[in-house]
Design a protein around this motif. Sequence first.
Motif, PDB file in Angstrom:
ATOM      1  N   TRP A 124      -2.745  26.327  -3.965  1.00 55.08           N
ATOM      2  CA  TRP A 124      -2.253  25.798  -5.500  1.00 55.08           C
ATOM      3  C   TRP A 124      -3.439  25.175  -6.054  1.00 55.08           C
ATOM      4  CZ3 TRP A 124      -3.201  20.951  -7.743  1.00 55.08           C
ATOM      5  CH2 TRP A 124      -3.430  19.989  -6.840  1.00 55.08           C
TER       6      TRP A 124
ATOM      7  N   THR B 126       0.176  33.320  -3.996  1.00 48.40           N
ATOM      8  CA  THR B 126      -0.328  33.698  -2.567  1.00 48.40           C
ATOM      9  C   THR B 126      -1.503  32.758  -2.420  1.00 48.40           C
ATOM     10  OG1 THR B 126      -1.671  35.453  -3.531  1.00 48.40           O
ATOM     11  CG2 THR B 126       0.781  36.125  -2.896  1.00 48.40           C
TER      12      THR B 126
ATOM     13  N   THR C 272       2.675  27.131  -7.081  1.00 48.19           N
ATOM     14  CA  THR C 272       2.846  26.677  -5.814  1.00 48.19           C
ATOM     15  C   THR C 272       3.724  28.013  -5.354  1.00 48.19           C
ATOM     16  OG1 THR C 272       4.682  25.346  -6.256  1.00 48.19           O
ATOM     17  CG2 THR C 272       2.791  24.481  -5.858  1.00 48.19           C
ATOM     18  N   ALA C 273       4.960  28.063  -5.591  1.00 46.63           N
ATOM     19  CA  ALA C 273       5.752  29.009  -4.963  1.00 46.63           C
ATOM     20  C   ALA C 273       5.375  30.394  -5.327  1.00 46.63           C
ATOM     21  CB  ALA C 273       7.306  28.716  -5.368  1.00 46.63           C
ATOM     22  N   LEU C 274       5.189  30.784  -6.560  1.00 48.03           N
ATOM     23  CA  LEU C 274       5.013  32.235  -7.196  1.00 48.03           C
ATOM     24  C   LEU C 274       3.251  32.455  -6.852  1.00 48.03           C
ATOM     25  CD1 LEU C 274       7.041  32.317 -10.335  1.00 48.03           C
ATOM     26  CD2 LEU C 274       7.520  32.790  -8.035  1.00 48.03           C
TER      27      LEU C 274
ATOM     28  N   PHE D 149       6.096  24.914  -9.829  1.00 44.20           N
ATOM     29  CA  PHE D 149       6.631  25.954  -9.335  1.00 44.20           C
ATOM     30  C   PHE D 149       5.942  27.277  -9.365  1.00 44.20           C
ATOM     31  CE2 PHE D 149       9.584  29.697  -9.429  1.00 44.20           C
ATOM     32  CZ  PHE D 149      10.235  29.497  -8.103  1.00 44.20           C
ATOM     33  N   LYS D 150       5.120  27.183 -10.663  1.00 47.92           N
ATOM     34  CA  LYS D 150       4.228  28.563 -10.659  1.00 47.92           C
ATOM     35  C   LYS D 150       3.068  28.765 -10.000  1.00 47.92           C
ATOM     36  CE  LYS D 150       3.238  32.096 -14.119  1.00 47.92           C
ATOM     37  NZ  LYS D 150       2.001  32.752 -13.507  1.00 47.92           N
TER      38      LYS D 150
END
Length: 236
Positions: A183, A180, A176-178, A173-174
């Motif tokens: 990944w 900019t 990818t989603a968090l 999650f960190k």
Amino acid sequence: MTTDEGRDFDPESPEEREIGREMVDQSVGLGSVAAHLYRGEMDRVTTWRQRLDETINWVVTILAAIIVYAFSAQGRDEIILAGIVVITVFLGVEARRYQDYDVFRARARMLQQNLFANALDPSLGVEHRTWRRDLSNDYRHPTTKVPFAEALARRLRRVYLPLITLLIASWLFKVTALSTDSWESTAAVGTVPGTVIGVVVALYYVAVVLITVWPRDRQAKGEFEDREYGEWKRNE
């Protein structure tokens, strides 16, 4: 020398196997010794169980601190990878402790199944025909009953697999989603590309899952592996 003193001792003979009946019917001295022996074994079971619980408490505390720091403003995703390494070390330590714990639990269960259960209801007999000889041999030459791989799998199944899954999900999650950036660039550690880190993490998780679910014969001495539900406190 009397006849009783000279005869060969056979722990598998019916009268010796039925020591549970004798304990409550005749031999007060034997019953006292057995009670003290069982009390001592249960004390060691409790001590080793507490050691397992202490390890779990440390793991949960460390995991919580890692996740809080990783998702803070100054946190980096590398700290989660470091946490996976630390928890893996704790897993190895706890698997070894579980092996020692099972030694004393197995002895306590042997006494429960063949001595106390038989004393309460002699009509069902004993669970293990050679239980006295087996227990005697184990006191003379203590051995672990559970292979390290099984101990590892049991601790993973009961505690560590969900914790490892939580850490890896947090890392994914960190990065990818968090982030900019891509990944791959976010997951990179120093000069090691993010793709390599991702492959290592994936292989690690697959290995952990395989260890957990791999079919093997159970060696651990357990009370509740095959659950049977029912009322035993019946009103007559």
